[in-house]
Scaffold this motif. Structure first.
Motif, PDB file in Angstrom:
ATOM      1  N   CYS B 237       0.874  50.463  11.199  1.00  0.00           N
ATOM      2  CA  CYS B 237       0.251  50.819   9.923  1.00  0.00           C
ATOM      3  C   CYS B 237      -0.944  51.744  10.139  1.00  0.00           C
ATOM      4  O   CYS B 237      -1.775  51.519  11.003  1.00  0.00           O
ATOM      5  CB  CYS B 237      -0.192  49.545   9.213  1.00  0.00           C
ATOM      6  N   LEU B 238      -1.020  52.793   9.349  1.00  0.00           N
ATOM      7  CA  LEU B 238      -2.116  53.757   9.475  1.00  0.00           C
ATOM      8  C   LEU B 238      -3.269  53.443   8.529  1.00  0.00           C
ATOM      9  O   LEU B 238      -4.209  54.224   8.418  1.00  0.00           O
ATOM     10  CB  LEU B 238      -1.605  55.163   9.192  1.00  0.00           C
ATOM     11  N   ALA B 239      -3.167  52.344   7.796  1.00  0.00           N
ATOM     12  CA  ALA B 239      -4.239  51.943   6.884  1.00  0.00           C
ATOM     13  C   ALA B 239      -4.576  53.034   5.871  1.00  0.00           C
ATOM     14  O   ALA B 239      -5.723  53.206   5.502  1.00  0.00           O
ATOM     15  CB  ALA B 239      -5.498  51.549   7.668  1.00  0.00           C
ATOM     16  N   CYS B 240      -3.566  53.772   5.442  1.00  0.00           N
ATOM     17  CA  CYS B 240      -3.834  54.885   4.530  1.00  0.00           C
ATOM     18  C   CYS B 240      -3.924  54.423   3.083  1.00  0.00           C
ATOM     19  O   CYS B 240      -4.439  55.129   2.216  1.00  0.00           O
ATOM     20  CB  CYS B 240      -2.754  55.946   4.645  1.00  0.00           C
ATOM     21  N   GLY B 241      -3.378  53.250   2.796  1.00  0.00           N
ATOM     22  CA  GLY B 241      -3.447  52.761   1.420  1.00  0.00           C
ATOM     23  C   GLY B 241      -2.485  53.445   0.461  1.00  0.00           C
ATOM     24  O   GLY B 241      -2.502  53.168  -0.735  1.00  0.00           O
ATOM     25  N   THR B 242      -1.620  54.309   0.965  1.00  0.00           N
ATOM     26  CA  THR B 242      -0.632  54.949   0.083  1.00  0.00           C
ATOM     27  C   THR B 242       0.163  53.884  -0.668  1.00  0.00           C
ATOM     28  O   THR B 242       0.389  53.991  -1.873  1.00  0.00           O
ATOM     29  CB  THR B 242       0.324  55.839   0.917  1.00  0.00           C
ATOM     30  N   CYS B 243       0.542  52.842   0.061  1.00  0.00           N
ATOM     31  CA  CYS B 243       1.344  51.776  -0.544  1.00  0.00           C
ATOM     32  C   CYS B 243       0.623  51.142  -1.727  1.00  0.00           C
ATOM     33  O   CYS B 243       1.220  50.915  -2.774  1.00  0.00           O
ATOM     34  CB  CYS B 243       1.688  50.725   0.511  1.00  0.00           C
ATOM     35  N   MET B 274      -5.611  47.543   2.502  1.00  0.00           N
ATOM     36  CA  MET B 274      -5.257  48.232   3.742  1.00  0.00           C
ATOM     37  C   MET B 274      -6.465  48.890   4.415  1.00  0.00           C
ATOM     38  O   MET B 274      -6.366  49.359   5.537  1.00  0.00           O
ATOM     39  CB  MET B 274      -4.189  49.292   3.447  1.00  0.00           C
ATOM     40  N   TRP B 295      -2.848  42.972   6.267  1.00  0.00           N
ATOM     41  CA  TRP B 295      -1.439  42.977   5.883  1.00  0.00           C
ATOM     42  C   TRP B 295      -1.004  41.597   5.381  1.00  0.00           C
ATOM     43  O   TRP B 295      -0.232  41.471   4.434  1.00  0.00           O
ATOM     44  CB  TRP B 295      -0.540  43.426   7.052  1.00  0.00           C
ATOM     45  N   ARG B 298      -1.980  41.346   1.896  1.00  0.00           N
ATOM     46  CA  ARG B 298      -1.122  42.070   0.959  1.00  0.00           C
ATOM     47  C   ARG B 298       0.120  41.245   0.602  1.00  0.00           C
ATOM     48  O   ARG B 298       0.487  41.098  -0.553  1.00  0.00           O
ATOM     49  CB  ARG B 298      -0.725  43.429   1.569  1.00  0.00           C
ATOM     50  N   CYS B 325       5.601  55.259   2.341  1.00  0.00           N
ATOM     51  CA  CYS B 325       4.848  54.879   3.539  1.00  0.00           C
ATOM     52  C   CYS B 325       5.167  55.862   4.658  1.00  0.00           C
ATOM     53  O   CYS B 325       6.326  56.068   4.989  1.00  0.00           O
ATOM     54  CB  CYS B 325       5.207  53.463   3.987  1.00  0.00           C
ATOM     55  N   PRO B 326       4.148  56.484   5.243  1.00  0.00           N
ATOM     56  CA  PRO B 326       4.427  57.496   6.263  1.00  0.00           C
ATOM     57  C   PRO B 326       5.021  56.934   7.548  1.00  0.00           C
ATOM     58  O   PRO B 326       5.568  57.682   8.345  1.00  0.00           O
ATOM     59  CB  PRO B 326       3.059  58.127   6.529  1.00  0.00           C
ATOM     60  N   VAL B 327       4.889  55.636   7.773  1.00  0.00           N
ATOM     61  CA  VAL B 327       5.463  55.080   8.996  1.00  0.00           C
ATOM     62  C   VAL B 327       6.565  54.056   8.708  1.00  0.00           C
ATOM     63  O   VAL B 327       6.908  53.246   9.549  1.00  0.00           O
ATOM     64  CB  VAL B 327       4.385  54.462   9.914  1.00  0.00           C
ATOM     65  N   LEU B 329       6.858  51.381   6.914  1.00  0.00           N
ATOM     66  CA  LEU B 329       6.612  49.936   6.894  1.00  0.00           C
ATOM     67  C   LEU B 329       7.201  49.429   5.581  1.00  0.00           C
ATOM     68  O   LEU B 329       6.631  49.638   4.516  1.00  0.00           O
ATOM     69  CB  LEU B 329       5.109  49.665   6.961  1.00  0.00           C
TER      70      LEU B 329
HETATM   71  S1  SF4 Z   1       1.524  53.167   3.239  1.00  0.00           S
HETATM   72 FE1  SF4 Z   1       2.257  52.346   5.198  1.00  0.00          FE
HETATM   73  S2  SF4 Z   1       0.838  53.171   6.740  1.00  0.00           S
HETATM   74 FE2  SF4 Z   1      -0.158  53.422   4.755  1.00  0.00          FE
HETATM   75  S3  SF4 Z   1      -1.399  51.554   4.532  1.00  0.00           S
HETATM   76 FE3  SF4 Z   1       0.570  51.155   3.522  1.00  0.00          FE
HETATM   77  S4  SF4 Z   1       1.796  50.175   5.105  1.00  0.00           S
HETATM   78 FE4  SF4 Z   1       0.068  51.147   6.156  1.00  0.00          FE
END
Ligand code: SF4
Ligand code: SF4
Ligand code: SF4
Ligand code: SF4
Lengths: 336, 341
Positions: B237-243, B274, B295, B298, B325-327, B329
Motif C-alpha cells: 500500500c502506498l498510503a495514497c488514500g485514493t481508495c 490510509m 488497513w 479500514r 488503487c495503483p497497486v 490492493l
Molecule cells: S488506493 Fe491502494 S495504495 Fe492507495 S491507500 Fe488505498 S490501498 Fe493503499
C-alpha cells in the motif's frame, strides 16, 4: 519472457529455501487486467506466484528500502546479541537497479543486505494510455503477444501495437538492463531509442518564464496532494516528509494551491540527480499530473551542469554529496 | 408514489430546464474522466455513462469546508460563522450504489445524538435523481453483495430506469415529487411497465459478475482484532488514500486552523485512515503506528464498526477502490481471504 519467469521462480525459491534471502519482493498476477502489483514472498513454495511481464510497473527498490529500514528500527529495541540480519531479495529491471545504486550511494543499507534478481526489460504498458486507446470501454482481459497488446472488451478483441501502449519513460529508456545484479534471469534486452530522451524538455526550455510558470501551475492545479508519487518513489525515503510535519507545519492541509506548489517544488528539487525515470510516480498519480517533464528537466540539468546521471555507478558519490572542480557554477550568478 | 413514463429524447431538455433555475450537478466528461460537476453553459450532462470517477458525496460533504472564521483584534478574538448560503440543488445521474451511500451517510451525520448542520443543510436542499443500472457498468460492481442492487432506489428521490423507448420515472419521496412540474404532463406507468421493471431488475442482478462474502466476515472480525493476517495486506500500500477519497461512504474528517497574520479560518477536511497523519495526537503519539493498523481500521470500520453502530456495512460495492488503487490492493480479495480465516 516465459523463460525469464521460470528462471525467476526457480532462483527465488532457491534463495528462500537456502535462507540466502528472508523475503523476496517481486510482482504477481493482479486481480484486474493490465496489473501485476508488487508482492512479498517468504515461503519458498509461494515463489510460483512471481510473474515477469509488461504489466509489472512499480519500481520495487522503494519496498526494499521500506523493509530494511523497518527492520533496522525494530532491531534498535533489542540487545546487540539478539539482533538479526535481514536480507531482501528483489526482482530488478534497469531503473530499479539504478534506485538500488542510489540507496547504496546514499548509505541507506549495505550491498550484502540485498540480493538482486536481475530481469531484462523491454518496457511496461501505461494503463492510462491503454484507457485512452480503448476510449472508455472496460478492459476485461489483456495479454502481450509479440509486439502487440491483446485486449478483450465487451465489444470484442483488439490488438494494440506495444509501441503505442508503452510508458513514455520506457520508450526513451537508456538503462533497461540491470546495472548491478547477483543473478541474471535472462539475456540482455535490446536497447531502446534514446534520441528523444529530452525532446519535451527542449521544447519546454524554449518557452518564456511566464509560459513555463503557467504550465507548472496548470499541472499542479490537478494535484490533490495524495502523495502517491512521493510514496511510490524509491528516492523519497525521508522518515517524516516535511509536508507531514506538524510542529512547525510547513504546508496546510486544505486546497490552497500554494501549498500544493510548495510540496511539488520541494519534492522536485529533491529529485535533482536522484530521479531514475522509472515512471512509478506518474503511473500511480490518480490525477495524471505531468511530473515527468519537470523531473526530466532536472535530470538534464544534472547531466549538463554536473556530468551526473542518477544511480549508474555504486562507486561514485551522490551528486549533491560531492564537489568536482569541473562543476559549473555560473548558473548561480547568471541564471537562465 | 408517482410512476410516470418519459420519452427518452426528452430527458436532456428537462435537465437543462431545471439547471436554469437551480444548481444541477451531473456527470460530465472532463479530459479523460467522467466527473460529477455543476452544469453551466457548454457543459453537457452525460446520459449514457458507466459511473463517475469521483463519488457524489462531495456535494454534501466537501473535501474542504470553512466552519468558522476568526480575527485577532485589540479587543480580543472576533468570530464569525463561515456559513455559505446553501442553494436548492439537483444531483442528477447518480448510480444506485452512490445513492445508497447517502442513506448510509445519513445514519452517521444525522443521528439522534449528533447532528451535523453542514451536511444536513445541503442534504435537505438537494434532490437526488438516480439512474438505474440496467446493465451493470463494470465487471467489478458488487452492490448485490452488500445489500444493494443495480436498480435500487434507496437514497434517491427520483429513480429513472431505461425500459426501452421510455424512462420509467419513479418519484420516490415528496422532495422528488416537487420536481414533477419540470417533467410536464407525463403518462402514468401501468401494469406492463411494472412487469418490465421487474424483469429488467432481475436480469441486471444476474449480470453482476463480482460476488463477495461481505456479510459473513463480521463474526470473524469480532474475534480477530489481533491476527497474523493483518500483517499480510498492507505492505504494498502506498498510503495514497485514493481508495478512501473516491469511496462514496468514507467520511472521516480532520479539523484544522489555517492562519495568515491576524486572520484565520477553521476548516474541516477529508481525512483518510490510509494517511500517516490519521489519528496522530498532539503529543506526537499515534495509536495506529503503521499501515498495518490503518488497513485494519479500514476493514473494521466498513465491515464491523459500522454494522455495530448502525446495522449496515459501510460499502456500497461501487468498485472504485478496486479499479483505481495503483497497486491493485483489492478489497474484494481481502474480504474473501478474511472469510477463509
Ligand atoms: S488506493 Fe491502494 S495504495 Fe492507495 S491507500 Fe488505498 S490501498 Fe493503499
Ligand atoms: S521521481 Fe518518479 S520517475 Fe523519478 S525515481 Fe522517483 S518515482 Fe521514479
Ligand atoms: S500522485 Fe499526483 S495527485 Fe497525488 S500528490 Fe502526486 S502529483 Fe499530486
Ligand atoms: S455497483 Fe451496482 S449500482 Fe453501482 S454502478 Fe455497479 S451495478 Fe450500478
Amino acid at each position: 519472457m516465459e523463460n525469464v519467469e521460470t528462471k525467476l521462480r526457480e532462483e527465488a525459491k532457491k534463495l528462500l529455501a537456502e535462507k540466502k534471502a528472508d523475503i523476496i519482493v517481486g510482482y504477481e498476477k493482479g486481480t484486474l487486467p493490465l496489473l501485476a502489483p508488487p508482492c512479498f514472498i517468504t515461503d519458498p513454495e509461494d515463489a510460483e506466484k512471481l510473474v515477469w511481464n509488461a504489466f509489472c510497473v512499480q519500481n520495487l527498490a522503494k519496498f526494499v528500502h521500506d523493509l530494511l529500514s523497518q527492520h533496522r528500527e525494530s532491531q534498535k529495541r533489542l540487545k546487540p546479541a539478539d539482533r538479526t540480519k535481514k536480507t531482501v531479495g528483489v526482482v530488478a529491471r534497469g531503473c530499479t537497479t539504478r534506485s538500488l545504486v542510489i540507496h547504496l550511494q546514499e548509505k541507506q543499507y549495505n550491498r550484502d543486505d540485498i540480493v538482486i534478481l536481475g530481469v531484462p526489460c523491454t518496457g511496461y504498458v501505461d494503463r492510462k494510455k491503454m484507457d485512452a486507446l480503448i476510449a472508455g470501454e472496460e478492459i476485461l482481459e489483456a495479454s502481450v503477444a509479440g509486439d502487440s497488446v491483446l485486449v478483450k472488451t465487451a465489444a470484442g478483441e483488439r490488438k494494440i501495437p506495444l509501441k503505442e501502449a508503452l510508458a513514455d519513460n520506457c520508450l526513451a529508456c537508456r538503462f533497461n538492463n540491470p546495472l548491478i545484479s547477483d543473478l541474471m534471469t535472462g539475456d540482455h534486452a535490446p536497447a531502446m531509442d534514446v534520441t528523444q530522451e529530452y525532446a519535451r524538455v527542449d521544447e519546454f526550455e524554449k518557452l518564456s518564464p511566464d509560459e513555463r510558470w503557467n504550465y507548472f501551475t496548470r499541472e499542479m492545479d490537478k494535484c490533490v496532494r495524495c502523495y502517491a508519487c512521493r510514496n511510490a518513489c524509491p528516492s523519497c525515503y525521508c522518515k517524516v516528509c516535511f509536508v507531514e510535519q506538524s510542529q512547525p507545519r510547513w504546508v496546510g492541509i486544505g486546497e490552497d494551491r500554494s501549498d500544493t506548489q510548495v510540496f511539488q517544488l520541494m519534492r522536485l528539487f529533491h529529485m535533482a540527480g536522484r530521479c531514475v525515470d522509472c515512471g512509478s510516480c506518474i503511473a500511480v498519480c490518480p490525477m495524471g499530473v505531468d511530473l515527468r517533464r519537470f523531473l526530466k528537466k532536472l535530470d538534464k540539468d544534472a547531466l549538463e551542469l554536473f556530468e551526473h546521471r542518477a544511480g549508474i555507478s555504486p562507486d561514485e558519490p551522490a551528486m549533491l554529496g560531492a564537489f568536482k572542480e569541473s562543476d559549473k557554477e555560473d548558473f548561480i550568478f547568471t541564471p537562465k | 408514489m408517482e410512476k410516470r413514463l418519459l420519452k427518452k429524447d426528452k430527458l436532456a431538455g428537462i435537465i437543462k430546464n431545471i439547471s436554469r433555475e437551480m444548481l444541477v450537478y451531473a456527470p460530465v466528461k472532463e479530459e479523460d474522466n467522467v466527473l460529477f460537476m455543476a452544469l453551466k453553459e457548454g457543459r453537457e450532462p452525460l446520459l449514457d455513462f458507466s459511473n463517475s470517477r469521483n463519488a457524489p458525496k462531495t456535494f454534501f460533504f466537501p473535501r474542504t469546508e470553512i466552519m468558522m472564521k476568526y480575527t485577532r483584534t485589540g479587543k480580543g478574538m472576533e468570530l464569525s460563522t463561515g456559513e455559505v448560503e446553501v442553494r436548492e440543488a439537483v444531483l442528477f445521474g447518480v448510480r444506485p450504489c452512490d445513492a445508497r451511500s447517502f442513506a448510509l451517510l445519513d445514519m452517521l451525520f444525522e443521528q439522534d445524538k449528533y447532528k451535523d448542520p453542514y451536511y444536513i443543510a445541503r442534504r435537505e436542499k438537494t434532490t437526488v435523481i438516480s439512474m438505474a443500472c440496467v446493465h451493470p457498468p463494470y465487471s467489478t460492481c458488487f452492490c448485490t453483495s452488500v445489500d444493494g442492487s443495480p436498480t435500487s432506489g434507496e437514497g434517491a428521490d427520483i429513480l429513472l430506469m431505461d425500459i426501452g423507448d421510455n424512462y420509467l420515472v419513479e418519484f420516490i419521496t415528496s422532495r422528488g415529487e416537487k420536481l414533477l412540474k419540470y417533467f410536464g404532463d407525463l403518462p402514468k406507468a401501468g401494469e406492463a411497465e411494472e412487469t418490465l421493471k421487474k424483469e429488467i431488475a432481475e436480469r441486471a442482478e444476474k449480470e453482476i459478475k463480482s460476488h463477495i462474502p461481505a456479510k459473513d466476515i463480521k463474526p470473524i472480525l469480532d474475534n480477530n482484532f489481533e491476527h497474523p493476517f493483518w500483517e499480510t495486506i498492507h505492505r504494498k500500500c502506498l498510503a495514497c488514500g485514493t481508495c478512501t477519497y473516491l469511496c462514496p461512504t468514507c467520511h472521516c474528517f480532520d479539523i484544522s486552523d489555517e492562519a495568515k497574520g491576524s486572520d484565520g479560518i477553521r476548516i474541516r477536511n477529508w481525512d483518510s485512515c490510509m494517511y500517516p497523519l490519521f489519528t496522530l495526537e498532539t503529543s506526537g503519539h499515534n495509536p495506529r503506528t503503521t499501515q498495518k493498523e490503518r488497513w485494519r481500521q479500514r476493514v473494521m470500520h466498513k465491515f464491523k464498526y459500522y454494522v455495530d453502530n448502525f446495522g449496515a456495512i459501510s460499502c456500497v460495492g461501487c468498485g472504485r477502490c478496486v479499479m483505481y488503487c495503483p497497486v491493485n490492493l483489492d478489497i474484494r480479495k481481502i474480504v474473501e481471504d478474511i472469510a477463509k480465516l
